[in-house]
Enzyme design. Structure first.
Site, PDB file in Angstrom:
ATOM      1  N   PHE A 122       0.975  -1.202   0.136  1.00  0.00           N
ATOM      2  CA  PHE A 122       0.082  -0.037   0.163  1.00  0.00           C
ATOM      3  C   PHE A 122       1.057   1.272   0.060  1.00  0.00           C
ATOM      4  O   PHE A 122       2.151   1.362   0.647  1.00  0.00           O
ATOM      5  CB  PHE A 122      -0.650  -0.013   1.291  1.00  0.00           C
ATOM      6  CG  PHE A 122      -2.070   1.041   1.314  1.00  0.00           C
ATOM      7  CD1 PHE A 122      -3.312   0.839   0.360  1.00  0.00           C
ATOM      8  CD2 PHE A 122      -1.966   2.242   1.874  1.00  0.00           C
ATOM      9  CE1 PHE A 122      -4.328   1.443   0.378  1.00  0.00           C
ATOM     10  CE2 PHE A 122      -2.990   3.076   1.948  1.00  0.00           C
ATOM     11  CZ  PHE A 122      -4.089   2.909   1.358  1.00  0.00           C
ATOM     12  N   ASP A 192       2.312  -6.049   7.469  1.00  0.00           N
ATOM     13  CA  ASP A 192       0.952  -5.111   7.465  1.00  0.00           C
ATOM     14  C   ASP A 192      -0.179  -5.865   7.257  1.00  0.00           C
ATOM     15  O   ASP A 192      -0.523  -6.817   6.256  1.00  0.00           O
ATOM     16  CB  ASP A 192       1.072  -4.093   6.318  1.00  0.00           C
ATOM     17  CG  ASP A 192      -0.140  -3.100   6.466  1.00  0.00           C
ATOM     18  OD1 ASP A 192      -1.111  -3.363   7.082  1.00  0.00           O
ATOM     19  OD2 ASP A 192       0.014  -1.890   6.416  1.00  0.00           O
TER      20      ASP A 192
HETATM   21  C1  LIG Z   1      -5.678   0.728   4.531  1.00  0.00           C
HETATM   22  C2  LIG Z   1      -4.264   0.435   4.843  1.00  0.00           C
HETATM   23  C3  LIG Z   1      -3.429   1.609   5.349  1.00  0.00           C
HETATM   24  C4  LIG Z   1      -4.376   2.884   5.857  1.00  0.00           C
HETATM   25  O1  LIG Z   1      -3.293   3.461   6.564  1.00  0.00           O
HETATM   26  P1  LIG Z   1      -3.947   4.703   7.502  1.00  0.00           P
HETATM   27  O2  LIG Z   1      -2.942   5.324   8.328  1.00  0.00           O
HETATM   28  O3  LIG Z   1      -5.061   4.160   8.399  1.00  0.00           O
HETATM   29  O4  LIG Z   1      -4.540   5.547   6.588  1.00  0.00           O
HETATM   30  C5  LIG Z   1      -2.139   1.296   5.468  1.00  0.00           C
HETATM   31  N1  LIG Z   1      -1.603   0.272   5.007  1.00  0.00           N
HETATM   32  C6  LIG Z   1      -2.268  -0.671   4.178  1.00  0.00           C
HETATM   33  C7  LIG Z   1      -1.687  -2.001   3.710  1.00  0.00           C
HETATM   34  C8  LIG Z   1      -3.628  -0.556   4.096  1.00  0.00           C
HETATM   35  O5  LIG Z   1      -4.492  -1.354   3.405  1.00  0.00           O
END
Ligand SMILES: *Cc1c(COP(=O)(O)O)cnc(C)c1O
Length: 388
Positions: A122, A192
């Protein structure tokens, strides 16, 4: 699907407040509202904040919420007790975990300079790594194709940082195999679990991940902006100083000492005052998982996604849709994506027909399956339940 009533109805659909006639296939982006959350928030606002005021920190146990909610998440991700805390966003937790993992490198490991990640990660995770590599000369971020991760793990890697489920395609990494390979090469591993927690069985203890982070507002249904979680392997937790050394990570926050002394364990990852109202919502949302077997959730998720692919491919043949997700359900998380040249318009049309998924540039339409409330009905009646 085997026609079992739970699967036809969604395992706990009646416990969710979902609009009639809406097919909601976006729980991978924002989970639905569990009915019990409204009453909990009402109580947290009126009875706790309103009546207890400052006394709520002890009387209502606000101060314990990050660890208590973390304990509920720990059970879902196979983490030992007292190894998960909840607070801040996933992005901030990536920052904390990555700095901690890099700090664990000893001076004799100076040849390790690479933060290894993949192009399926992400963007925010990659941005955080870019920020750290940009600020500290020693580290460089290396981004490879998801298929090339295993081959890129070598003695130069300090930290392997991956997201288990690709947010666009749903492609699932082999967490156990990649963690083991990284450890054999002497690297630390950060996972993650944003699209894993509440979607798949995760067994952090068994894969011996070093750190993990994940979202509270996706499959865990904690509500918009719900705080995220962070896991630290217990034997690492006292071996690094937290990079964001805030008072809630202090050994004795209410001693108001002028010098930072880290709390023991994962508590040192806490930074500032916890978001009590958001944590209260997530706390209640997590109660829905207490009697749920993640293997059953996984079986239901696979049944739903297989049915969905079969229905789409037979009903929409010739429409120009191409499956973007792995066809093998064992290699896929709890979502299905298709590519279409007019993907954005296709998704807008679906949404105006009361079917909510989402679009990810340039051409992906994405559908998440949350078996707590999604069912075969959502797949078979794409024009909405009540005929709207
Ligand atoms: C949804 C998501 C995020 C979101 O991060 P925020 O700090 O909550 O905005 C981060 N990493 C991954 C892999 C995600 O899918």
């Amino acid at each position: 699907m085997n026609g079992d009533s739970a699967q036809a109805a969604g395992l706990k659909r009646s416990e969710f407040d979902l609009p009639d006639g809406l097919v909601y296939l976006d729980g991978n982006s924002l989970g639905a509202l569990p009915r019990a959350v409204a009453a909990r928030i009402d109580g947290a606002v009126k009875a706790e904040w309103g009546r207890m005021l400052i006394r709520g920190w002890n009387q209502a146990g606000w101060v314990d919420l990050p660890a208590r909610v973390g304990g509920k998440i720990a059970k879902l991700i196979g983490a030992p007790d007292a190894s998960v805390m909840v607070g801040d966003s996933t992005s901030v937790n990536v920052f904390k975990a990555l700095n901690a993992a890099l700090d664990l490198m000893s001076d004799t490991e100076s040849g390790r300079t690479v933060i290894l990640s993949d192009s399926g990660n992400f963007p925010t995770d990659l941005y955080i790594a870019q920020g750290i590599a940009g600020a500290q000369d020693r580290w460089q971020l290396k981004i490879v194709d998801p298929d090339e991760v295993a081959g890129a793990i070598d003695e130069s890697v300090a930290v392997l940082m991956l997201t288990e489920v690709d947010y666009r395609t749903g492609r699932l990494h082999d967490m156990a195999a990649l963690s083991a390979a990284a450890h054999r090469a002497g690297a630390r591993v950060i996972w993650d679990l944003a699209h894993s927690a509440g979607a798949l069985p995760v067994d952090l203890g068994n894969v011996e991940a070093d750190f993990a982070v994940g979202c509270g507002y996706k499959y865990l249904n904690g509500g918009p902006g719900a705080p995220a979680f962070i896991y630290v392997r217990p034997d690492h937790a006292d071996r690094f100083g937290p990079r964001i050394s805030g008072w809630f990570g202090h050994e004795a926050p209410f001693a108001f000492d002028q010098h930072f002394r880290p709390a023991s364990g994962v508590q040192r990852m806490m930074v500032g005052t916890p978001p009590v109202l958001s944590l209260s919502a997530l706390d209640t949302a997590l109660d829905l998982w207490a009697d749920v077997d993640m293997h059953e959730i996984r079986a239901m998720s696979i049944a739903l996604s297989q049915l969905f692919i079969a229905e789409v491919e037979s009903r929409c043949a010739g429409f120009g849709l191409r499956l973007a997700s792995p066809r093998d359900p064992q290699r896929r998380g709890s979502q299905v994506s298709f590519r279409h040249a007019e993907g954005y318009a296709v998704m807008q049309a679906l949404i105006s027909g009361n079917v909510i998924g989402d679009f990810r540039a340039p051409d992906i339409i994405r559908f998440g399956f949350a078996p707590l409330y999604n069912s075969a009905d959502d797949v078979r009646q794409p024009t909405g339940r009540s005929g709207r």
